[in-house]
Design a protein around this motif. Structure first.
Motif, PDB file in Angstrom:
ATOM      1  N   MET A   1       0.842  -1.180   0.000  1.00 27.53           N
ATOM      2  CA  MET A   1       0.000   0.000   0.000  1.00 27.53           C
ATOM      3  C   MET A   1       0.886   1.243   0.000  1.00 27.53           C
ATOM      4  O   MET A   1       1.835   1.336   0.773  1.00 27.53           O
ATOM      5  CB  MET A   1      -0.902  -0.026   1.237  1.00 27.53           C
ATOM      6  CG  MET A   1      -1.793   1.172   1.363  1.00 27.53           C
ATOM      7  SD  MET A   1      -3.121   1.085   0.168  1.00 27.53           S
ATOM      8  CE  MET A   1      -4.439   1.772   1.074  1.00 27.53           C
ATOM      9  N   LYS A   4       0.465   7.989   2.062  1.00 29.21           N
ATOM     10  CA  LYS A   4      -0.320   9.156   1.636  1.00 29.21           C
ATOM     11  C   LYS A   4       0.535  10.118   0.818  1.00 29.21           C
ATOM     12  O   LYS A   4       0.055  10.709  -0.147  1.00 29.21           O
ATOM     13  CB  LYS A   4      -0.951   9.840   2.838  1.00 29.21           C
ATOM     14  CG  LYS A   4      -2.068   9.005   3.430  1.00 29.21           C
ATOM     15  CD  LYS A   4      -2.714   9.665   4.615  1.00 29.21           C
ATOM     16  CE  LYS A   4      -3.790   8.730   5.169  1.00 29.21           C
ATOM     17  NZ  LYS A   4      -4.511   9.314   6.268  1.00 29.21           N
ATOM     18  N   GLN A   7       0.725   8.655  -2.615  1.00 31.04           N
ATOM     19  CA  GLN A   7      -0.563   8.834  -3.281  1.00 31.04           C
ATOM     20  C   GLN A   7      -0.697  10.269  -3.793  1.00 31.04           C
ATOM     21  O   GLN A   7      -1.104  10.489  -4.937  1.00 31.04           O
ATOM     22  CB  GLN A   7      -1.702   8.493  -2.327  1.00 31.04           C
ATOM     23  CG  GLN A   7      -1.769   7.032  -1.986  1.00 31.04           C
ATOM     24  CD  GLN A   7      -2.778   6.709  -0.914  1.00 31.04           C
ATOM     25  OE1 GLN A   7      -3.315   7.583  -0.240  1.00 31.04           O
ATOM     26  NE2 GLN A   7      -3.055   5.413  -0.728  1.00 31.04           N
ATOM     27  N   ARG A  10       1.431  10.765  -6.874  1.00 29.85           N
ATOM     28  CA  ARG A  10       0.827  10.140  -8.051  1.00 29.85           C
ATOM     29  C   ARG A  10      -0.321  10.985  -8.611  1.00 29.85           C
ATOM     30  O   ARG A  10      -0.456  11.144  -9.824  1.00 29.85           O
ATOM     31  CB  ARG A  10       0.320   8.751  -7.706  1.00 29.85           C
ATOM     32  CG  ARG A  10       1.408   7.747  -7.470  1.00 29.85           C
ATOM     33  CD  ARG A  10       0.841   6.426  -7.055  1.00 29.85           C
ATOM     34  NE  ARG A  10       1.915   5.518  -6.674  1.00 29.85           N
ATOM     35  CZ  ARG A  10       1.730   4.406  -6.010  1.00 29.85           C
ATOM     36  NH1 ARG A  10       0.519   4.020  -5.656  1.00 29.85           N
ATOM     37  NH2 ARG A  10       2.755   3.641  -5.692  1.00 29.85           N
ATOM     38  N   HIS A  49      -9.582   7.693   0.959  1.00 27.42           N
ATOM     39  CA  HIS A  49     -10.401   7.496  -0.233  1.00 27.42           C
ATOM     40  C   HIS A  49      -9.596   7.680  -1.526  1.00 27.42           C
ATOM     41  O   HIS A  49     -10.121   8.140  -2.531  1.00 27.42           O
ATOM     42  CB  HIS A  49     -11.598   8.443  -0.212  1.00 27.42           C
ATOM     43  CG  HIS A  49     -12.460   8.275   0.989  1.00 27.42           C
ATOM     44  ND1 HIS A  49     -13.155   7.111   1.246  1.00 27.42           N
ATOM     45  CD2 HIS A  49     -12.720   9.108   2.026  1.00 27.42           C
ATOM     46  CE1 HIS A  49     -13.813   7.247   2.385  1.00 27.42           C
ATOM     47  NE2 HIS A  49     -13.554   8.446   2.875  1.00 27.42           N
ATOM     48  N   TYR A  50      -8.345   7.275  -1.482  1.00 23.65           N
ATOM     49  CA  TYR A  50      -7.468   7.396  -2.646  1.00 23.65           C
ATOM     50  C   TYR A  50      -8.046   6.665  -3.855  1.00 23.65           C
ATOM     51  O   TYR A  50      -8.066   7.201  -4.963  1.00 23.65           O
ATOM     52  CB  TYR A  50      -6.083   6.846  -2.294  1.00 23.65           C
ATOM     53  CG  TYR A  50      -5.148   6.696  -3.469  1.00 23.65           C
ATOM     54  CD1 TYR A  50      -4.525   7.821  -4.006  1.00 23.65           C
ATOM     55  CD2 TYR A  50      -4.882   5.453  -4.022  1.00 23.65           C
ATOM     56  CE1 TYR A  50      -3.656   7.688  -5.084  1.00 23.65           C
ATOM     57  CE2 TYR A  50      -4.014   5.317  -5.088  1.00 23.65           C
ATOM     58  CZ  TYR A  50      -3.401   6.431  -5.623  1.00 23.65           C
ATOM     59  OH  TYR A  50      -2.549   6.306  -6.682  1.00 23.65           O
ATOM     60  N   GLU A  51      -8.515   5.438  -3.664  1.00 28.84           N
ATOM     61  CA  GLU A  51      -9.043   4.647  -4.780  1.00 28.84           C
ATOM     62  C   GLU A  51     -10.263   5.321  -5.401  1.00 28.84           C
ATOM     63  O   GLU A  51     -10.414   5.321  -6.626  1.00 28.84           O
ATOM     64  CB  GLU A  51      -9.377   3.224  -4.333  1.00 28.84           C
ATOM     65  CG  GLU A  51      -8.161   2.403  -3.922  1.00 28.84           C
ATOM     66  CD  GLU A  51      -7.148   2.203  -5.036  1.00 28.84           C
ATOM     67  OE1 GLU A  51      -7.543   2.153  -6.212  1.00 28.84           O
ATOM     68  OE2 GLU A  51      -5.953   2.084  -4.730  1.00 28.84           O
ATOM     69  N   ALA A  52     -11.126   5.901  -4.597  1.00 26.20           N
ATOM     70  CA  ALA A  52     -12.298   6.606  -5.121  1.00 26.20           C
ATOM     71  C   ALA A  52     -11.869   7.827  -5.921  1.00 26.20           C
ATOM     72  O   ALA A  52     -12.448   8.130  -6.976  1.00 26.20           O
ATOM     73  CB  ALA A  52     -13.227   7.011  -3.981  1.00 26.20           C
ATOM     74  N   MET A  54      -8.990   8.172  -7.514  1.00 27.75           N
ATOM     75  CA  MET A  54      -8.405   7.687  -8.760  1.00 27.75           C
ATOM     76  C   MET A  54      -9.499   7.237  -9.735  1.00 27.75           C
ATOM     77  O   MET A  54      -9.392   7.473 -10.940  1.00 27.75           O
ATOM     78  CB  MET A  54      -7.421   6.552  -8.484  1.00 27.75           C
ATOM     79  CG  MET A  54      -6.179   7.010  -7.725  1.00 27.75           C
ATOM     80  SD  MET A  54      -5.261   8.332  -8.546  1.00 27.75           S
ATOM     81  CE  MET A  54      -4.464   7.400  -9.838  1.00 27.75           C
ATOM     82  N   ALA A  55     -10.557   6.630  -9.235  1.00 28.84           N
ATOM     83  CA  ALA A  55     -11.684   6.240 -10.098  1.00 28.84           C
ATOM     84  C   ALA A  55     -12.340   7.480 -10.695  1.00 28.84           C
ATOM     85  O   ALA A  55     -12.716   7.487 -11.875  1.00 28.84           O
ATOM     86  CB  ALA A  55     -12.694   5.424  -9.305  1.00 28.84           C
ATOM     87  N   ASP A  58     -10.097   8.655 -13.418  1.00 26.25           N
ATOM     88  CA  ASP A  58     -10.260   7.752 -14.567  1.00 26.25           C
ATOM     89  C   ASP A  58     -11.492   8.139 -15.379  1.00 26.25           C
ATOM     90  O   ASP A  58     -11.448   8.171 -16.598  1.00 26.25           O
ATOM     91  CB  ASP A  58     -10.398   6.300 -14.120  1.00 26.25           C
ATOM     92  CG  ASP A  58      -9.108   5.700 -13.590  1.00 26.25           C
ATOM     93  OD1 ASP A  58      -8.017   6.272 -13.839  1.00 26.25           O
ATOM     94  OD2 ASP A  58      -9.194   4.643 -12.910  1.00 26.25           O
TER      95      ASP A  58
END
Length: 66
Positions: A1, A4, A7, A10, A49-52, A54-55, A58
Motif C-alpha cells: 500500500m 499518503k 498517493q 501520483r 479514499h485514494y481509490e475513489a 483515482m476512479a 479515470d
C-alpha cells in the motif's frame, strides 16, 4: 500500500497535464471540491479514499463529467 505522500505525488503527476503546471496541480489538489466525493482531493487522500479519487480521475480522463 502506498503512503499518503506517495498517493499525493501520483495524483499531482496525473493532473499536472490538465492543470498546466505543478503549482496549479497543487492548488487543485488542495482546494477543488469534488461533489461526488464531498471533499477536496487532499481530504479524500487523508480520509483513505485514494481509490475513489483515482476512479474519479479515470472517469474524467475518458470524458466523464465532474
Amino acid at each position: 500500500m502506498a503512503t499518503k505522500a506517495e498517493q499525493k505525488k501520483r495524483i499531482l503527476k496525473r493532473v499536472q497535464e490538465w492543470a498546466g503546471n505543478s503549482h496549479d496541480a497543487l492548488v487543485w489538489y488542495e482546494s477543488e471540491r469534488i461533489a461526488s466525493l464531498g471533499c477536496t482531493p487532499s481530504q479524500a487522500v487523508d480520509d483513505g479514499h485514494y481509490e475513489a479519487l483515482m476512479a474519479y480521475l479515470d472517469a474524467i480522463a475518458i470524458g466523464g463529467f465532474a
